[in-house]
Design a protein around this motif. Sequence first.
Motif, short mmCIF file in Angstrom:
data_model
loop_
_atom_site.label_atom_id
_atom_site.label_comp_id
_atom_site.label_asym_id
_atom_site.label_seq_id
_atom_site.Cartn_x
_atom_site.Cartn_y
_atom_site.Cartn_z
N ALA A 211 3.53 -7.22 -6.83
CA ALA A 211 2.63 -7.39 -5.62
C ALA A 211 2.19 -8.87 -5.51
CB ALA A 211 1.27 -6.86 -6.23
N ASN A 212 2.83 -9.78 -6.09
CA ASN A 212 2.64 -11.08 -5.75
C ASN A 212 3.07 -11.42 -4.46
OD1 ASN A 212 2.18 -13.94 -6.36
ND2 ASN A 212 4.20 -14.51 -6.91
N GLY A 213 2.22 -12.18 -3.62
CA GLY A 213 2.30 -12.55 -2.28
C GLY A 213 2.11 -11.52 -1.10
N LEU A 214 1.79 -10.27 -1.64
CA LEU A 214 1.52 -9.11 -0.90
C LEU A 214 0.04 -9.09 -0.26
CD1 LEU A 214 3.22 -5.98 -2.45
CD2 LEU A 214 4.28 -7.56 -0.46
N ASP A 215 -0.03 -8.83 0.94
CA ASP A 215 -1.35 -8.94 1.57
C ASP A 215 -2.01 -7.57 1.26
OD1 ASP A 215 -0.45 -6.87 3.30
OD2 ASP A 215 -0.44 -8.35 4.92
N PRO A 216 -3.29 -7.11 1.22
CA PRO A 216 -3.96 -5.80 0.97
C PRO A 216 -3.24 -4.79 1.26
CG PRO A 216 -5.74 -7.58 1.31
CD PRO A 216 -4.58 -8.26 1.76
N GLU A 217 -2.81 -4.69 2.52
CA GLU A 217 -2.17 -3.61 3.34
C GLU A 217 -0.64 -3.36 2.46
OE1 GLU A 217 -0.35 -1.97 7.59
OE2 GLU A 217 -1.45 -3.89 7.40
N GLY A 218 -0.09 -4.53 2.24
CA GLY A 218 1.45 -4.54 1.63
C GLY A 218 1.02 -3.98 0.12
N VAL A 219 0.05 -4.43 -0.63
CA VAL A 219 -0.37 -3.83 -1.96
C VAL A 219 -0.38 -2.36 -1.88
CG1 VAL A 219 -1.91 -3.94 -3.70
CG2 VAL A 219 -1.22 -5.92 -2.70
N ARG A 220 -1.14 -2.02 -1.04
CA ARG A 220 -1.47 -0.27 -0.89
C ARG A 220 -0.12 0.12 -0.76
NH1 ARG A 220 -5.84 2.53 3.11
NH2 ARG A 220 -5.23 4.81 2.49
N TRP A 221 0.52 -0.27 0.33
CA TRP A 221 1.95 0.21 0.59
C TRP A 221 2.87 0.40 -0.71
CZ3 TRP A 221 6.78 -2.33 -0.30
CH2 TRP A 221 7.76 -1.46 0.14
N LEU A 222 2.79 -0.68 -1.50
CA LEU A 222 3.64 -0.93 -2.69
C LEU A 222 3.18 0.24 -3.80
CD1 LEU A 222 5.80 -2.21 -4.42
CD2 LEU A 222 4.12 -3.55 -5.42
N ARG A 223 2.05 0.41 -3.68
CA ARG A 223 1.31 1.57 -4.58
C ARG A 223 1.68 2.71 -4.24
NH1 ARG A 223 -3.92 0.02 -4.42
NH2 ARG A 223 -4.35 1.53 -2.71
N ASP A 224 1.71 3.03 -3.02
CA ASP A 224 1.87 4.55 -2.61
C ASP A 224 3.53 4.91 -2.88
OD1 ASP A 224 -0.72 4.84 -1.68
OD2 ASP A 224 -0.25 4.44 0.54
N PHE A 225 4.32 3.66 -2.50
CA PHE A 225 5.76 3.71 -2.55
C PHE A 225 6.10 3.98 -3.98
CE2 PHE A 225 9.84 1.97 -4.02
CZ PHE A 225 10.56 2.55 -3.02
N LEU A 226 5.58 3.25 -4.79
CA LEU A 226 5.78 3.58 -6.41
C LEU A 226 5.41 4.89 -6.90
CD1 LEU A 226 4.96 0.01 -7.94
CD2 LEU A 226 7.18 0.75 -7.37
N ARG A 227 4.42 5.61 -6.37
CA ARG A 227 3.82 6.70 -6.88
C ARG A 227 4.75 7.81 -6.25
NH1 ARG A 227 1.18 6.63 -10.89
NH2 ARG A 227 1.60 8.71 -10.86
N ALA A 228 5.29 7.72 -4.97
CA ALA A 228 6.33 8.41 -4.49
C ALA A 228 7.53 8.54 -5.16
CB ALA A 228 6.55 8.31 -2.86
#
Length: 293
Positions: free
Chosen positions: A153-170
């Motif tokens: 998550a380093n360097g990701l903006d809030p939208e990117g962090v949320r995208w990463l979280r959703d991606f990893l859960r999927a």
Amino acid sequence: MAESLTKRFGSVLAVDSLSFALAHGTITGFLGPNGAGKTTTLRMLLGLAAPSSGSASIFGRPYSELERPALRVGAVLEATDFHPGRSGRDHLRMLSRAASLPDARVEEVLRLVELDGAAGRRVKGYSLGMRQRLGLAAALLGDPELLILDEPANGLDPEGVRWLRDFLRAFAADSRTVLISSHVLAEVAQTVDQVLIINRGRLVVEASLAQLTARVGASVRVRTPERAKLQQALQRERIEITTVDEQGLLVHGASCATVGDLAFAAGVPIHELVAEGSSLEDVFLELTSEPQP
């Protein structure tokens, strides 16, 4: 996955007899303060550093013994391993051809990490968040069963962090496994199922997120116009309390039900009764501040 894993750098003991295993289809948060040995552990899992003793294995074998490891394991240890003059697409094509994967897979992962619009640009013009996505795309080329990510998550903006979280859960919901090292504790708490915490190279705790946050510091906040009367009732039961204000108490080591029952028995009216569990950050700081033997 790790059994009595130990790594020395001269007189420095970076990882000290570390043992843990990952549950299939889960996301495990790998936490520890700076210098705790997290990155060294990940490097040993991936065969990039040799253990001084003990063993590291993936799917029951050392990483170096896996057949076509890119099809089993995807890893991102840092987001700087790119040629600055090469485009994101060309970087991935180079990796895909080295792993005998089709170029079509490059386009698939670019879309998957939502980087297809910038794929033709040179990497030197990418932001840190874009480099993180490019690193993740590289890890996904072989459609792996296991992802190992260091500070993704380093360097990701809030939208990117949320995208990463959703991606990893999927990703984990598809019966795959993730090991994620991070210092962003609030974000980890919204993402992981299991938690590994190390300090000074040693395992401090291995538990589910729910078990960990319930482990220390749970309390109940209660407000009543008869605070002194409730305080006496709780003290008779040897329950620890902290005075908040004229009407408020913080009750430690007792549930809301227990506090409510004692208040009812004492004839004390209750205006507020709220459970306050520890955050992951609270637990992390308490556990890693404990003196190590």
